[in-house]
Write a protein that holds these residues in place. Structure first.
Motif, short mmCIF file in Angstrom:
data_model
loop_
_atom_site.label_atom_id
_atom_site.label_comp_id
_atom_site.label_asym_id
_atom_site.label_seq_id
_atom_site.Cartn_x
_atom_site.Cartn_y
_atom_site.Cartn_z
N GLY A 289 0.47 -1.59 -0.14
CA GLY A 289 -0.25 -0.43 0.66
C GLY A 289 0.47 1.31 0.21
N ALA A 290 2.11 0.93 0.64
CA ALA A 290 2.75 2.35 0.39
C ALA A 290 4.07 2.33 -1.16
N VAL A 291 3.68 3.34 -1.74
CA VAL A 291 4.30 4.01 -2.97
C VAL A 291 5.97 4.34 -2.27
N THR A 292 7.21 3.77 -3.26
CA THR A 292 7.75 4.29 -2.84
C THR A 292 8.40 4.60 -4.68
N GLY A 293 9.95 5.41 -4.19
CA GLY A 293 10.65 6.03 -4.86
C GLY A 293 10.63 4.73 -6.31
N GLY A 294 11.03 3.69 -5.48
CA GLY A 294 11.43 2.59 -6.27
C GLY A 294 10.39 2.66 -7.32
#
Ligand code: ADP
Ligand code: MG
Length: 363
Positions: A307-312
């Motif tokens: 659920g967490a959007v990361t830079g990756g």
């Protein structure tokens, strides 16, 4: 049912706002056949807190004013610029506010013919009755002239020049000749009729615009948003809209939004904030593409991740969504990642995640 449609026209999506503005206008002066007064058209596009009308176009309020003034006059309005700078959106909003109808639209393509622009025939009726009002099939332009409404012509420079020129007499004389209907038969435009055309300057398959046509239009160049904070805000807003019901299931941190907008702005300008010179990619790096990346990364986070959007996750989408199969662009972005992102990765976790994933994917 209606909530299942992918996209409603602006006059339906913003029905309530338009209604409130229309009521507030009361007996305010309006150009003939306009649904809203010019002041309310402006409020519809740039927002009005008192009436709870949302801002829809960001970055250049004066351009909107000039566009409205143009549409009150005799000239058509030509919105030109890079793809993804909201030209189509602006033309839809203007048509919805001025004519309460954004659907009178001609889509310019290499295959657009004079019939698409003027009228064609229902051949069964044509054979049975001859040319008549009943057998004539009106184009959007015909309908707009007859009803005094705004007509949109999307991507006009995709049409061959001789087809573009069909517009010239319509815009200068506000008249469409109907030779099949008898000698001298013609359609005269009602007040309120005007044309908003859009043209992308950078796409392939684009023709020159004829000088005659240019004279019939006032030109406005729509530019990408310059202010980073502004673009971040807009990106968030549009991402929320795209995500709809899913938005509760993804978290997109401010630091991640900042990475995305910074990457886009620096590549678009060809220079990083620390002064590093970059080669601009050929790919369009507009806000719309940035929203597409954020949306794809959000879907990944919601359905395949935690659920967490990361830079990756941004790095994973950048190639497929924006760079596609252009090897030179890929090399330009690789350079950016080494020269700019690597340094930032040392102090910032969103940049670190973006940098490391980019390295892993692309090297
Ligand atoms: N200045 C802006 N204000 C609001 N939205 C914008 C702006 N620039 C880009 N966008 C977003 O980008 C999307 C793509 O714009 P679109 O109208 O299809 O662009 P164009 O016709 O110029 O290629 C818009 O629908 C809007 O969501
Ligand atoms: Mg467009």
């Amino acid at each position: 049912m209606s909530s299942q449609l992918l996209r409603q026209p602006a006059e339906i999506r913003f029905q309530d706002e338009l209604q409130r503005l229309h009521e507030q206008d009361g007996s305010a002066a309006k150009p003939a056949n306009w649904y809203l007064s010019p002041r309310s058209v402006r409020a519809f596009i740039l927002g009005d807190d008192k009436l709870n009308v949302s801002r829809k176009f960001y970055g250049d309020d004066a351009l909107v004013d000039r566009a409205i003034v143009t549409l009150m006059g005799k000239q058509g309005l030509m919105l030109v610029g890079e793809p993804g700078t909201a030209k189509s959106m602006l033309s839809e909003l203007l048509a919805a506010a001025i004519s309460h109808d954004s659907g009178l639209t001609i889509q310019g393509t290499a295959g657009t013919t004079e019939d698409h622009i003027k009228y064609s025939w229902n051949y069964a009726l044509l054979l049975a009755e001859g040319p008549s009002e009943r057998s004539l099939v009106p184009s959007p332009l015909y309908q707009g002239m007859a009803a005094g409404k705004t007509v949109r012509f999307e991507e006009i420079t995709r049409c061959p020049p001789e087809i573009q020129d069909v517009m010239v007499s319509m815009l200068s004389d506000k008249t469409m000749m109907l030779p099949e209907m008898g000698e001298g038969a013609r359609l005269l435009a009602q007040s309120g009729f005007n044309v908003i055309a859009t043209a992308n300057l950078r796409d392939r398959g684009v023709h020159e615009m004829s000088a005659a046509l240019k004279r019939r239009f006032n030109f406005e160049t729509v530019k990408p948003i310059q202010d980073a904070k502004f673009e971040q805000q807009l990106l968030r807003l549009q991402l929320q809209q795209e995500l709809g019901d899913l938005k509760g299931q993804v978290q997109v941190g401010d630091d991640v939004v900042e990475v995305l907008v910074t990457v886009f702005q620096e590549l678009r300008k060809g220079v990083a904030t620390d002064g590093t010179h970059l080669k601009k990619p050929d790919a369009v790096m507009s806000t719309a593409e940035a929203v597409n990346i954020a949306h794809a990364a959000s879907l990944e986070a919601a359905f395949l991740g935690d659920g967490a959007v990361t830079g990756g996750a941004l790095a994973r989408q950048l190639r497929g969504v924006v760079l596609k199969d252009n090897d030179e662009d890929i090399a330009r972005v690789q350079y950016y990642i080494d020269a700019v992102a690597r340094e930032r990765a040392k102090h910032n976790s969103a940049w670190k995640s973006f940098y490391e994933e980019s390295k892993a994917l692309w090297q």
